[in-house]
Structures are given as structure tokens and as C-alpha cells.
Scaffold this motif. Sequence first.
Motif, PDB file in Angstrom:
ATOM      1  N   PRO A 196       0.841  -1.199   0.000  1.00  0.00           N
ATOM      2  CA  PRO A 196       0.000   0.000   0.000  1.00  0.00           C
ATOM      3  C   PRO A 196       0.876   1.248   0.000  1.00  0.00           C
ATOM      4  CG  PRO A 196       0.096  -0.954   2.194  1.00  0.00           C
ATOM      5  CD  PRO A 196       0.906  -1.854   1.308  1.00  0.00           C
ATOM      6  N   VAL A 197       0.475   2.240  -0.812  1.00  0.00           N
ATOM      7  CA  VAL A 197       1.239   3.480  -0.902  1.00  0.00           C
ATOM      8  C   VAL A 197       0.270   4.659  -0.793  1.00  0.00           C
ATOM      9  CG1 VAL A 197       2.845   4.869  -2.256  1.00  0.00           C
ATOM     10  CG2 VAL A 197       2.926   2.362  -2.421  1.00  0.00           C
ATOM     11  N   ALA A 198       0.508   5.536   0.153  1.00  0.00           N
ATOM     12  CA  ALA A 198      -0.297   6.747   0.320  1.00  0.00           C
ATOM     13  C   ALA A 198       0.287   7.849  -0.557  1.00  0.00           C
ATOM     14  CB  ALA A 198      -0.310   7.179   1.777  1.00  0.00           C
ATOM     15  N   VAL A 199      -0.553   8.404  -1.430  1.00  0.00           N
ATOM     16  CA  VAL A 199      -0.108   9.415  -2.394  1.00  0.00           C
ATOM     17  C   VAL A 199      -0.787  10.745  -2.072  1.00  0.00           C
ATOM     18  CG1 VAL A 199       0.032  10.056  -4.827  1.00  0.00           C
ATOM     19  CG2 VAL A 199       0.141   7.633  -4.170  1.00  0.00           C
ATOM     20  N   ASP A 200       0.013  11.751  -1.698  1.00  0.00           N
ATOM     21  CA  ASP A 200      -0.573  13.045  -1.333  1.00  0.00           C
ATOM     22  C   ASP A 200      -1.824  12.821  -0.474  1.00  0.00           C
ATOM     23  OD1 ASP A 200       1.196  14.908  -2.958  1.00  0.00           O
ATOM     24  OD2 ASP A 200       0.436  13.614  -4.551  1.00  0.00           O
ATOM     25  N   PRO A 201      -1.685  12.100   0.625  1.00  0.00           N
ATOM     26  CA  PRO A 201      -2.864  11.590   1.325  1.00  0.00           C
ATOM     27  C   PRO A 201      -3.611  12.635   2.135  1.00  0.00           C
ATOM     28  CG  PRO A 201      -0.875  11.023   2.537  1.00  0.00           C
ATOM     29  CD  PRO A 201      -0.425  11.638   1.242  1.00  0.00           C
ATOM     30  N   ASP A 202      -4.907  12.356   2.343  1.00  0.00           N
ATOM     31  CA  ASP A 202      -5.678  13.166   3.280  1.00  0.00           C
ATOM     32  C   ASP A 202      -5.162  12.889   4.695  1.00  0.00           C
ATOM     33  OD1 ASP A 202      -7.002  10.833   4.385  1.00  0.00           O
ATOM     34  OD2 ASP A 202      -8.455  10.913   2.747  1.00  0.00           O
ATOM     35  N   ALA A 203      -5.629  13.683   5.658  1.00  0.00           N
ATOM     36  CA  ALA A 203      -5.069  13.613   7.010  1.00  0.00           C
ATOM     37  C   ALA A 203      -5.249  12.238   7.648  1.00  0.00           C
ATOM     38  CB  ALA A 203      -5.710  14.685   7.886  1.00  0.00           C
ATOM     39  N   THR A 204      -6.412  11.635   7.441  1.00  0.00           N
ATOM     40  CA  THR A 204      -6.680  10.330   8.043  1.00  0.00           C
ATOM     41  C   THR A 204      -5.780   9.261   7.466  1.00  0.00           C
ATOM     42  OG1 THR A 204      -8.985  10.933   8.467  1.00  0.00           O
ATOM     43  CG2 THR A 204      -8.451   8.579   8.467  1.00  0.00           C
ATOM     44  N   LEU A 205      -5.659   9.230   6.143  1.00  0.00           N
ATOM     45  CA  LEU A 205      -4.793   8.234   5.514  1.00  0.00           C
ATOM     46  C   LEU A 205      -3.333   8.492   5.864  1.00  0.00           C
ATOM     47  CD1 LEU A 205      -4.259   5.813   3.758  1.00  0.00           C
ATOM     48  CD2 LEU A 205      -4.396   7.304   1.735  1.00  0.00           C
ATOM     49  N   HIS A 206      -2.934   9.744   5.924  1.00  0.00           N
ATOM     50  CA  HIS A 206      -1.551  10.077   6.276  1.00  0.00           C
ATOM     51  C   HIS A 206      -1.199   9.506   7.652  1.00  0.00           C
ATOM     52  CE1 HIS A 206       1.952  12.511   7.416  1.00  0.00           C
ATOM     53  NE2 HIS A 206       2.148  12.692   6.115  1.00  0.00           N
ATOM     54  N   GLU A 207      -2.087   9.699   8.604  1.00  0.00           N
ATOM     55  CA  GLU A 207      -1.834   9.202   9.959  1.00  0.00           C
ATOM     56  C   GLU A 207      -1.801   7.678   9.975  1.00  0.00           C
ATOM     57  OE1 GLU A 207      -0.838   9.466  13.896  1.00  0.00           O
ATOM     58  OE2 GLU A 207      -0.952  11.062  12.377  1.00  0.00           O
ATOM     59  N   HIS A 208      -2.726   7.056   9.266  1.00  0.00           N
ATOM     60  CA  HIS A 208      -2.755   5.591   9.217  1.00  0.00           C
ATOM     61  C   HIS A 208      -1.499   5.043   8.558  1.00  0.00           C
ATOM     62  CE1 HIS A 208      -5.022   1.741   9.305  1.00  0.00           C
ATOM     63  NE2 HIS A 208      -4.207   1.447   8.310  1.00  0.00           N
ATOM     64  N   ALA A 209      -1.066   5.692   7.476  1.00  0.00           N
ATOM     65  CA  ALA A 209       0.142   5.244   6.775  1.00  0.00           C
ATOM     66  C   ALA A 209       1.362   5.359   7.674  1.00  0.00           C
ATOM     67  CB  ALA A 209       0.329   6.055   5.493  1.00  0.00           C
ATOM     68  N   LYS A 210       1.460   6.466   8.420  1.00  0.00           N
ATOM     69  CA  LYS A 210       2.590   6.645   9.349  1.00  0.00           C
ATOM     70  C   LYS A 210       2.615   5.539  10.395  1.00  0.00           C
ATOM     71  CE  LYS A 210       3.568  10.522  11.239  1.00  0.00           C
ATOM     72  NZ  LYS A 210       3.393  11.825  11.939  1.00  0.00           N
ATOM     73  N   LYS A 211       1.465   5.250  10.985  1.00  0.00           N
ATOM     74  CA  LYS A 211       1.386   4.228  12.019  1.00  0.00           C
ATOM     75  C   LYS A 211       1.680   2.835  11.464  1.00  0.00           C
ATOM     76  CE  LYS A 211      -1.870   6.610  15.082  1.00  0.00           C
ATOM     77  NZ  LYS A 211      -3.239   6.600  15.672  1.00  0.00           N
ATOM     78  N   SER A 212       1.296   2.613  10.213  1.00  0.00           N
ATOM     79  CA  SER A 212       1.450   1.287   9.613  1.00  0.00           C
ATOM     80  C   SER A 212       2.782   1.106   8.902  1.00  0.00           C
ATOM     81  CB  SER A 212       0.303   1.046   8.619  1.00  0.00           C
ATOM     82  OG  SER A 212      -0.957   1.162   9.247  1.00  0.00           O
ATOM     83  N   GLY A 213       3.553   2.193   8.780  1.00  0.00           N
ATOM     84  CA  GLY A 213       4.832   2.106   8.085  1.00  0.00           C
ATOM     85  C   GLY A 213       4.708   2.027   6.583  1.00  0.00           C
ATOM     86  N   TRP A 214       3.592   2.526   6.052  1.00  0.00           N
ATOM     87  CA  TRP A 214       3.422   2.526   4.604  1.00  0.00           C
ATOM     88  C   TRP A 214       4.165   3.700   3.990  1.00  0.00           C
ATOM     89  CZ3 TRP A 214      -2.684   2.182   4.320  1.00  0.00           C
ATOM     90  CH2 TRP A 214      -3.091   0.939   4.811  1.00  0.00           C
ATOM     91  N   PRO A 215       4.681   3.546   2.772  1.00  0.00           N
ATOM     92  CA  PRO A 215       5.306   4.686   2.087  1.00  0.00           C
ATOM     93  C   PRO A 215       4.299   5.814   1.876  1.00  0.00           C
ATOM     94  CG  PRO A 215       5.811   2.628   0.954  1.00  0.00           C
ATOM     95  CD  PRO A 215       4.756   2.311   1.965  1.00  0.00           C
ATOM     96  N   ILE A 216       4.766   7.038   1.998  1.00  0.00           N
ATOM     97  CA  ILE A 216       3.965   8.221   1.718  1.00  0.00           C
ATOM     98  C   ILE A 216       4.724   9.023   0.662  1.00  0.00           C
ATOM     99  CG2 ILE A 216       2.977  10.352   2.636  1.00  0.00           C
ATOM    100  CD1 ILE A 216       2.951   8.994   5.403  1.00  0.00           C
ATOM    101  N   ILE A 217       4.110   9.208  -0.508  1.00  0.00           N
ATOM    102  CA  ILE A 217       4.783   9.883  -1.611  1.00  0.00           C
ATOM    103  C   ILE A 217       3.915  11.013  -2.144  1.00  0.00           C
ATOM    104  CG2 ILE A 217       5.972   7.732  -2.249  1.00  0.00           C
ATOM    105  CD1 ILE A 217       4.106   7.614  -4.731  1.00  0.00           C
ATOM    106  N   SER A 218       4.531  11.855  -2.963  1.00  0.00           N
ATOM    107  CA  SER A 218       3.796  12.898  -3.677  1.00  0.00           C
ATOM    108  C   SER A 218       4.067  12.757  -5.163  1.00  0.00           C
ATOM    109  CB  SER A 218       4.213  14.295  -3.209  1.00  0.00           C
ATOM    110  OG  SER A 218       3.542  15.280  -3.969  1.00  0.00           O
ATOM    111  N   LEU A 219       3.021  12.893  -5.953  1.00  0.00           N
ATOM    112  CA  LEU A 219       3.156  12.913  -7.410  1.00  0.00           C
ATOM    113  C   LEU A 219       3.020  14.332  -7.939  1.00  0.00           C
ATOM    114  CD1 LEU A 219       1.084   9.767  -8.461  1.00  0.00           C
ATOM    115  CD2 LEU A 219       3.564   9.966  -8.138  1.00  0.00           C
ATOM    116  N   ARG A 220       2.929  15.302  -7.042  1.00  0.00           N
ATOM    117  CA  ARG A 220       2.672  16.687  -7.446  1.00  0.00           C
ATOM    118  C   ARG A 220       3.922  17.534  -7.487  1.00  0.00           C
ATOM    119  NH1 ARG A 220      -3.224  17.901  -4.562  1.00  0.00           N
ATOM    120  NH2 ARG A 220      -4.081  15.833  -5.011  1.00  0.00           N
ATOM    121  N   GLN A 221       5.048  16.940  -7.171  1.00  0.00           N
ATOM    122  CA  GLN A 221       6.295  17.715  -7.132  1.00  0.00           C
ATOM    123  C   GLN A 221       7.240  17.278  -8.242  1.00  0.00           C
ATOM    124  OE1 GLN A 221       7.764  17.085  -3.178  1.00  0.00           O
ATOM    125  NE2 GLN A 221       5.976  18.036  -2.217  1.00  0.00           N
TER     126      GLN A 221
END
Length: 221
Positions: A196-221
Motif C-alpha cells: 500500500p502506498v499513500a499518495v498526497d494523502p488526506d489527514a486520516t490516511l496520512h496518519e494511518h500510513a505513518k502508524k502502519s509504516g506505509w510509504p507516503i509519496i507525492s506525485l505533485r512535485q
Amino acid sequence: MKLALFDLDNTLLAGDSDFQWAQFLIEQQVLDREVYEARNIEFYEQYKAGTLDIHEFLDFQLKPLSRHPREQLNTWRSDFIERKIAPLIAPGARELIARHQAEKDLCIIITATNSFVTAPIARMLGIDHLIATEPEQKNGEFTGRVTGIPSFQAGKITRLEQWLDAHNLTWLSFLQSWFYSDSLNDLPLLKRVTHPVAVDPDATLHEHAKKSGWPIISLRQ
């Protein structure tokens, strides 16, 4: 074989095609601004909060399709894709897709937005396979209703498994699977894949991804 799944709105796109389509029809004076704009914004806020009633929204979103001939809808859609959607393609989207395609992964866009709006966007992005909410049609014209299960929240898993079954595949056909999404609404499918990869995530998904150790990336930069 490996599987790469991509959410569309606010993931590969830096915006929401469902919301933008209704706004476009309002701008074209196809829909009455006074009647539709506030409701469109309200539904979008519910979606972002994870409280959207998908069937209530689809009644709002699909009814206008039934009021106009398909030829006229196609003309509006072409203008919409060129003027509103092409500029929203996230800068990193094509590179991400190309990376998976170079690995010969099976690439699928899976989106809650209806297939009438999203099919040309998938083609624009070079992805052959699309799982989207399906508007009902009779004799080539839209009825204003949905057919089958909406591709939304846990419905994305159901629709994906139906698609895999129709292509003689299962989850076990893939050594690895990715799902890229921005939204808390996609947590059921994000939890189902191996990557699972969080892409420019909303606040809820961002927090869940951090807790779960999922990658968090941006496609907007």
C-alpha cells in the motif's frame, strides 16, 4: 506477475474528476448553478470526510446523463477532458505508471468515479484497464442509474475480484501487488495489497500510513 492498482482522483490527478465534471456542466449552463453547486460541494466534503452515501451521490451525479443525448454528452466530455482534466495530471503520474509498465506489471485504474468520465482519462494516461462505477445504459443512452456495485470503499475489492475472475485471475496470481491512493475511503483495498502506498494523502490516511509504516509519496512535485 505483479499487480499495480491506481486510484485516479487526487492521486494520478491533482484534483477530483467527479467534482470537476459537475462544475463543468454548471459552467456550461447545462446544470443550474443555484440548484447543483452547493450540493456538489456538499457531496465532495462528505467524500473527503468518509461519510458519503454513494447511492445518494450517484443519483445526483448520474441523473444529468439521462437528460441529454449521448452524442451531446460526448461533445461536452471531450471539451471537459481537454480543458479541465489534462492540466490536472499530476507531474509524477506518468513516470510512476511507466515504471510499473516497464516491469510488465498488470496496471489498472480503479476509481469510484463513473466510467463515462474516466475511460478517456485512463486512455490519456496510457492505462488499458479501468474499473469504475458503471452507469446503466439502454440502447446506448444513459438511464441515470448505476449498474452493479459502485467501485467505492470496500466495493473496490469486490469489483476488482470480479474483474480478476473474468480474466481467469485471482489474488494468488500475483507475487506482489501495489495500490496507490490519497483517500481514507480506500483503506479497505490498501490493506488488501502487499504494497500500500499513500499518495498526497488526506489527514486520516496520512496518519494511518505513518502508524502502519506505509510509504507516503507525492506525485505533485
